[in-house]
Enzyme design. Structure first.
Site, PDB file in Angstrom:
ATOM      1  N   CYS A  86       0.746  -0.626  -0.154  1.00  0.00           N
ATOM      2  CA  CYS A  86      -0.526   0.220   0.456  1.00  0.00           C
ATOM      3  C   CYS A  86       0.571   1.215   0.061  1.00  0.00           C
ATOM      4  CB  CYS A  86      -0.660  -0.259   1.000  1.00  0.00           C
ATOM      5  SG  CYS A  86      -2.075  -1.289   1.206  1.00  0.00           S
ATOM      6  N   ARG A 123      -7.965  -4.086  -3.263  1.00  0.00           N
ATOM      7  CA  ARG A 123      -7.415  -2.659  -4.306  1.00  0.00           C
ATOM      8  C   ARG A 123      -8.821  -2.373  -5.448  1.00  0.00           C
ATOM      9  NH1 ARG A 123      -1.806  -2.435  -2.135  1.00  0.00           N
ATOM     10  NH2 ARG A 123      -1.780  -4.497  -1.119  1.00  0.00           N
TER      11      ARG A 123
HETATM   12  C1  BEZ Z   1       0.441  -4.588   2.183  1.00  0.00           C
HETATM   13  O1  BEZ Z   1       1.447  -4.819   1.888  1.00  0.00           O
HETATM   14  O2  BEZ Z   1       0.313  -3.398   1.213  1.00  0.00           O
HETATM   15  C2  BEZ Z   1      -0.412  -5.144   2.371  1.00  0.00           C
HETATM   16  C3  BEZ Z   1      -0.225  -6.820   1.791  1.00  0.00           C
HETATM   17  C4  BEZ Z   1      -1.329  -7.560   2.246  1.00  0.00           C
HETATM   18  C5  BEZ Z   1      -2.442  -7.687   2.878  1.00  0.00           C
HETATM   19  C6  BEZ Z   1      -2.644  -6.271   3.151  1.00  0.00           C
HETATM   20  C7  BEZ Z   1      -2.026  -5.536   2.680  1.00  0.00           C
END
Ligand code: BEZ
Length: 215
Positions: free
Chosen positions: A52, A129
């Site tokens: 993110c 997402r």
């Molecule tokens: C992330 O790295 O943004 C992420 C990865 C897995 C679940 C939620 C966020």
């Protein structure tokens, strides 16, 4: 406590659901904040997570390219406003990037449920997402969904905006992997007369139904 009810997921062609929410730029009512602009409204699963962070930063780096196209960016996750504010500060510290667009704090999932952003098979607590491309008439023109572990491609979001705006302006379609400056697709003919018009044109003719033209 009032129960939040998930509404059906908005689809292409639907009016983007309106909402009032707290954001890192203060309270907004979506329809008023949008004004006459396009909006790319995107959700991420959680603040202070690695993928993110790369996405937030890349949307920030490319913000000017969206602005040039008359597009406002708006982010969202199921996090508090305090978390959003702290994360924005942290991104500034670690990447030297100021997040220029507002982020909706949706701790009670009110907006997430309106937009169908919780996909329980993936997570019942975090938004997937998603990207909604919304036109100035507040119509949802395109949707993209990615799972939690995989970051999106901001080049593709910009390419999609360019494709939509080009189709609107020139009444045409855009072929696979199209980019600005390339030939566009002539809408297929619906009458015999249109077939003849196209055959007599100087379009690039691959078939009577597949023709390309320069803009
Ligand atoms: C992330 O790295 O943004 C992420 C990865 C897995 C679940 C939620 C966020």
């Amino acid at each position: 406590m009032s129960e939040v009810v998930a509404t059906p997921m908005p689809r292409i062609g639907d009016v983007a659901p309106d909402f009032t929410a707290t954001t890192t730029h203060g309270e907004i009512t979506f329809s008023e904040w949008q004004g006459d602009d396009w909006v790319v409204f995107f959700s991420h699963p959680a603040d202070f997570t690695p993928v993110c962070t790369t996405e937030l930063a890349e949307f920030a780096r490319r913000n000017e390219e969206f602005t040039e196209r008359g597009v406002k960016l708006l982010g969202l996750s199921v996090d508090s406003i305090h978390s959003h504010v702290a994360w924005v500060q942290n991104i500034k510290e670690i990447l030297d990037i100021q997040i220029p667009y507002p982020m909706v704090a949706d701790i009670n999932m009110k907006v997430a449920n309106k937009y169908g952003l919780i996909h329980p098979g993936e997570s019942s607590t975090a938004t997937v997402r998603a990207v909604f491309v919304i036109d100035p008439g507040r119509e949802i023109r395109a949707l993209i969904y990615y799972p939690l572990a995989n970051g999106r491609n901001v080049d593709e979001v910009i390419r999609l905006v360019d494709s939509l705006q080009t189709s609107d302006k020139y009444v045409c379609a855009t072929p696979v992997n199209w980019n600005v400056g390339e030939k566009v697709i002539v809408p297929p003919p619906k009458t015999e007369e249109e077939v003849q018009d196209r055959l007599n044109s100087d379009y690039e003719k691959l078939s009577f139904y597949l023709m390309k033209r320069e803009l």
